[in-house]
Design a protein around this motif. Structure first.
Motif, mmCIF file in Angstrom:
data_model
loop_
_atom_site.group_PDB
_atom_site.id
_atom_site.type_symbol
_atom_site.label_atom_id
_atom_site.label_comp_id
_atom_site.label_asym_id
_atom_site.label_seq_id
_atom_site.Cartn_x
_atom_site.Cartn_y
_atom_site.Cartn_z
ATOM 1 N N ILE A 91 -6.554 3.122 -5.297
ATOM 2 C CA ILE A 91 -5.845 2.226 -4.375
ATOM 3 C C ILE A 91 -6.843 1.334 -3.653
ATOM 4 C CG2 ILE A 91 -4.401 2.120 -2.311
ATOM 5 C CD1 ILE A 91 -3.102 4.724 -3.226
ATOM 6 N N LEU A 92 -7.944 1.927 -3.213
ATOM 7 C CA LEU A 92 -8.979 1.141 -2.543
ATOM 8 C C LEU A 92 -9.573 0.112 -3.510
ATOM 9 C CD1 LEU A 92 -10.697 0.749 0.031
ATOM 10 C CD2 LEU A 92 -12.300 2.449 -0.889
ATOM 11 N N TYR A 93 -9.744 0.512 -4.759
ATOM 12 C CA TYR A 93 -10.325 -0.382 -5.766
ATOM 13 C C TYR A 93 -9.442 -1.609 -5.973
ATOM 14 C CZ TYR A 93 -12.449 -1.855 -10.191
ATOM 15 O OH TYR A 93 -13.056 -2.575 -11.184
ATOM 16 N N TYR A 94 -8.133 -1.408 -5.974
ATOM 17 C CA TYR A 94 -7.203 -2.505 -6.247
ATOM 18 C C TYR A 94 -6.790 -3.275 -4.991
ATOM 19 C CZ TYR A 94 -6.678 -0.607 -10.946
ATOM 20 O OH TYR A 94 -6.919 -0.174 -12.230
ATOM 21 N N THR A 95 -7.462 -3.046 -3.881
ATOM 22 C CA THR A 95 -7.137 -3.750 -2.639
ATOM 23 C C THR A 95 -7.132 -5.267 -2.797
ATOM 24 O OG1 THR A 95 -7.910 -1.938 -1.211
ATOM 25 C CG2 THR A 95 -7.890 -4.155 -0.252
ATOM 26 N N PRO A 96 -8.094 -5.886 -3.502
ATOM 27 C CA PRO A 96 -8.036 -7.354 -3.644
ATOM 28 C C PRO A 96 -6.748 -7.858 -4.283
ATOM 29 C CG PRO A 96 -10.214 -6.545 -4.236
ATOM 30 C CD PRO A 96 -9.349 -5.336 -4.056
ATOM 31 N N PHE A 129 0.823 -1.201 0.000
ATOM 32 C CA PHE A 129 0.000 0.000 0.000
ATOM 33 C C PHE A 129 0.861 1.256 0.000
ATOM 34 C CE2 PHE A 129 -3.267 -3.013 1.256
ATOM 35 C CZ PHE A 129 -4.388 -2.514 0.629
ATOM 36 N N GLY A 130 2.060 1.177 0.595
ATOM 37 C CA GLY A 130 2.964 2.319 0.568
ATOM 38 C C GLY A 130 3.445 2.624 -0.838
ATOM 39 N N ALA A 131 3.806 1.562 -1.598
ATOM 40 C CA ALA A 131 4.242 1.762 -2.982
ATOM 41 C C ALA A 131 3.104 2.326 -3.826
ATOM 42 C CB ALA A 131 4.739 0.444 -3.562
ATOM 43 N N ALA A 132 1.878 1.811 -3.580
ATOM 44 C CA ALA A 132 0.726 2.338 -4.314
ATOM 45 C C ALA A 132 0.465 3.792 -3.946
ATOM 46 C CB ALA A 132 -0.507 1.487 -4.039
ATOM 47 N N ALA A 133 0.611 4.117 -2.662
ATOM 48 C CA ALA A 133 0.373 5.493 -2.213
ATOM 49 C C ALA A 133 1.400 6.459 -2.777
ATOM 50 C CB ALA A 133 0.377 5.545 -0.686
ATOM 51 N N ALA A 134 2.617 5.971 -3.061
ATOM 52 C CA ALA A 134 3.636 6.845 -3.635
ATOM 53 C C ALA A 134 3.201 7.388 -4.992
ATOM 54 C CB ALA A 134 4.958 6.089 -3.767
ATOM 55 N N LEU A 135 2.350 6.611 -5.698
ATOM 56 C CA LEU A 135 1.869 7.059 -7.008
ATOM 57 C C LEU A 135 0.848 8.185 -6.897
ATOM 58 C CD1 LEU A 135 1.498 3.643 -8.861
ATOM 59 C CD2 LEU A 135 3.359 5.299 -9.021
ATOM 60 N N PHE A 188 1.740 10.873 -5.584
ATOM 61 C CA PHE A 188 2.583 12.070 -5.632
ATOM 62 C C PHE A 188 3.585 12.055 -6.780
ATOM 63 C CE2 PHE A 188 1.605 10.815 -1.235
ATOM 64 C CZ PHE A 188 0.807 11.886 -0.848
ATOM 65 N N VAL A 189 3.925 10.868 -7.293
ATOM 66 C CA VAL A 189 4.879 10.776 -8.395
ATOM 67 C C VAL A 189 4.261 9.943 -9.503
ATOM 68 C CG1 VAL A 189 6.877 10.989 -6.879
ATOM 69 C CG2 VAL A 189 6.005 8.716 -7.437
ATOM 70 N N TYR A 190 4.766 10.130 -10.717
ATOM 71 C CA TYR A 190 4.271 9.365 -11.858
ATOM 72 C C TYR A 190 4.870 7.962 -11.866
ATOM 73 C CZ TYR A 190 2.466 13.723 -13.849
ATOM 74 O OH TYR A 190 1.773 14.884 -14.073
ATOM 75 N N LEU A 191 4.127 7.032 -12.436
ATOM 76 C CA LEU A 191 4.661 5.707 -12.692
ATOM 77 C C LEU A 191 5.811 5.862 -13.671
ATOM 78 C CD1 LEU A 191 4.138 2.622 -12.206
ATOM 79 C CD2 LEU A 191 2.862 2.652 -14.351
ATOM 80 N N PRO A 192 6.995 5.289 -13.354
ATOM 81 C CA PRO A 192 8.160 5.483 -14.233
ATOM 82 C C PRO A 192 7.865 5.110 -15.681
ATOM 83 C CG PRO A 192 8.819 4.429 -12.185
ATOM 84 C CD PRO A 192 7.316 4.489 -12.168
ATOM 85 N N GLY A 193 8.326 5.962 -16.588
ATOM 86 C CA GLY A 193 8.122 5.726 -18.010
ATOM 87 C C GLY A 193 6.795 6.221 -18.540
ATOM 88 N N THR A 194 5.952 6.790 -17.663
ATOM 89 C CA THR A 194 4.647 7.292 -18.081
ATOM 90 C C THR A 194 4.381 8.612 -17.376
ATOM 91 O OG1 THR A 194 3.288 6.328 -16.303
ATOM 92 C CG2 THR A 194 3.882 4.883 -18.121
ATOM 93 N N SER A 195 3.207 9.186 -17.661
ATOM 94 C CA SER A 195 2.734 10.349 -16.906
ATOM 95 C C SER A 195 1.523 9.939 -16.073
ATOM 96 C CB SER A 195 2.369 11.497 -17.857
ATOM 97 O OG SER A 195 1.302 11.112 -18.702
ATOM 98 N N GLN A 196 1.473 8.666 -15.678
ATOM 99 C CA GLN A 196 0.334 8.119 -14.968
ATOM 100 C C GLN A 196 0.591 8.126 -13.460
ATOM 101 O OE1 GLN A 196 -0.329 4.217 -16.554
ATOM 102 N NE2 GLN A 196 -0.632 4.935 -18.648
#
Length: 577
Positions: A325-330, A302-308, A310-318
């Protein structure tokens, strides 16, 4: 294999088949590049060949270089009496879903338990990043199947050399199907072998893995020879994928691969000379250590997901949102079940192969992040990371259910098993996220969209260049044959400068090569919420300025069906008369 295991596996396959085809119940097509895939398949069926190089006017200029998927769809059309579109949209995802069968066999070889292998295959197959990819009638879906089948045969070849004949056929099919899937197979096979030998020298086999390294060397030579001698369009973007490490030449790539594999062999021999194959007594994890590791994994995931946030996924502007994050909990919860599985895998000779496989893909992802590669995209690693994670989670879940039975009785054990089933169902339920949780990108094309591109095929001249977003550009090019703009008209749809918009109309890439004037513009309802120009970037809503200038000169409405519209462009530099 017992009858009950066979029935469970058949049920899982049927469930996955339904999930892979489920988008077609609500959309006319699923997959933003399906139009291009259709054009290549239909061309193959109709003419017997696929256009390549400058003869192909699509966005994915490297697609014709990897014809495996189109050969499968075209052969299916002929053998089953289907039209090319039906063969593409129904057969390709159905074949991709069959990857659960070699995946089950691979998992059972790594850890000899039908129940663990079955649960691991379910976790790995139903997780959103992988199922979402498999559901596309795309080369990456067929490539996933071939990667899993190839790795299963690679492990079986550890004991019997006869597996190398079907493995060679799978490897050749993989090379001509999808470039990135070929890369993941090579990294998974070579990287996991190396890491496994570093941790447990000699347990891969008593003999030195010479035939494994020889096969990987032959696969590497064949892969790079194909890229440089046949897939010439794709070879032009390889410098971005290697981050400048090697020169863009066939000899450079082959030399690099062979030197790397020789280094792997030397490291394995060196490690065996200094290590023991003896596996000592293993102390199983305590409940406290499992709870601690679970907490660590949850915080990390969840920490790695929360980092997104504030920052973009590397190689994208996403980036992401708290709701996503809540949606992808499963999906994140699957990884948490892996806690405590490492020691349990020590019971099996090949047990820690799952960890070395995970480590190999993880190192590749780290390279993609650090190099900011445009080819080895970190985001594309998620589906392959989830395969070994699925096996780790299955063994961890099995331990948890057994412990519940020991501590609380049979009812608690069945409650734990029901919880695992609910987790699988929850992952199935989120397999197709709404556009808001996919940075605005919508992969599905509605029936109204189909009506629009069908009208374009009748009402717009075939020589006209049509401007639209990535999704509609693919369909208009694929089904109507018109040149389209894909990602080359950002000012037209997202900008606020009229002069920049007019400049794009007078000379826009369609989609590459010489700039051409735009003759028509196509818009659908989805674009009002998210104009998807580049698949690696987020989709932004149609700008207020764009909404204002459509319907006024130089745009003349030709077709309107609610928010779906086609405009003819009457402006200096256009081909309108």
């Amino acid at each position: 294999m017992s009858r009950s295991t066979f029935l469970f596996l058949l049920s899982l396959l049927s469930f996955l088949l339904f999930l892979a085809l489920e988008p077609l119940l609500g959309f006319s097509l699923f997959g933003s590049d399906t139009g291009e895939y259709y054009r290549l398949t239909a061309g193959l069926v109709g003419t017997g060949h696929i256009p390549t190089g400058s003869a192909y006017g699509g966005w994915g200029f490297g697609y014709p270089d990897f014809p495996g998927t189109f050969l499968l769809a075209g052969a299916s059309a002929g053998a089953l009496g289907l039209d090319p579109l039906s063969a593409l949209t129904w057969v390709v995802p159905s074949v991709a879903v069959l990857s659960v069968l070699p995946l089950f066999l691979l998992f059972r070889r790594v850890f000899p338990s039908d129940a663990v292998a079955l649960l691991g295959a379910a976790f790995a197959s139903v997780a959103m990043p992988r199922l979402f990819s498999i559901a596309h009638p795309a080369p990456l879906a067929l490539g996933d199947f071939l990667v899993v089948a190839g790795l299963w045969m690679f492990i079986e070849g550890r004991r019997e050399i006869r597996w190398y004949f079907p493995l060679a056929l799978v490897g050749a099919s993989l090379i001509v199907t999808h470039h990135l899937s070929s890369y993941f197979f090579l990294v998974s096979a070579a990287g996991s072998l190396l890491l496994y030998e570093l941790v447990r020298p000699g347990l891969w086999s008593r003999r030195f893995p010479a035939r494994e390294l020889a096969f990987l060397a032959a696969f590497s030579v064949g892969l790079f020879a194909y890229w440089f001698e046949y897939a010439r369009s794709f070879a032009t973007i390889l410098p971005e994928g290697t981050a400048g490490i090697v020169s863009v030449s066939l000899g450079g790539f082959i030399a690099g691969a062979l030197v790397g594999l020789l280094a792997v062999g030397w490291i394995i021999r060196w490690r065996r000379s200094r290590g023991s194959t003896r596996v000592g007594w293993v102390r199983f994890p305590t409940d406290f250590s499992v709870a601690r590791d679970t907490a660590i994994l949850l915080v990390g995931a969840f920490g790695a997901a929360a980092a997104l946030l504030f920052v973009y996924l590397p190689g994208t502007s996403q980036s992401t949102t708290s709701g996503a994050i809540l949606y992808y909990t499963p999906v994140l919860l699957i990884g948490a079940f892996a806690a405590g599985s490492r020691r349990l895998f020590s019971e099996s000779r090949m047990g820690l192969y799952a960890h070395s496989w995970l480590g190999a893909i993880g190192l590749s992802a780290a390279f993609g992040i650090l190099s900011n590669s445009a080819v080895i995209l970190p985001s594309r690693h998620a589906e392959y990371l989830l395969i070994p994670i699925g096996l780790l989670a299955a063994l961890g879940a099995g331990r948890l259910i057994a412990r519940l039975g020991d501590e609380r009785g049979r009812r608690a054990m069945w409650a734990g098993a029901l919880g695992v089933v609910v987790l699988i169902a929850a992952n199935a339920a989120i397999a197709y996220p709404p556009p808001a949780d996919l940075v605005g990108f919508q992969e599905g094309l509605t029936h109204q969209d189909a009506a629009l591109w069908m009208w374009v095929g009748v009402g717009v001249p075939g020589w006209a260049v049509v401007a639209s977003d990535h999704r509609l550009s693919s369909m208009i090019f694929g089904f109507d044959g018109n040149r389209a703009t894909w990602d080359s008209t950002p000012s037209l749809f997202l900008g606020s400068s009229r002069s920049a918009m007019l400049s794009e109309l007078n000379g826009s890439l369609a989609p590459h090569g010489t700039p051409r004037p735009v003759n028509a513009v196509a818009i659908d309802q989805t674009m009002y919420g998210g104009v998807a120009l580049d698949p690696s970037q987020g989709a932004s809503p149609l700008s207020a300025a764009a909404k204002a200038w459509f319907g006024a000169p130089p745009f003349v409405p030709l077709y309107e069906n609610g928010p779906q519209a086609v405009y003819w462009v009457v402006a200096p530099g256009s081909s309108a008369t």
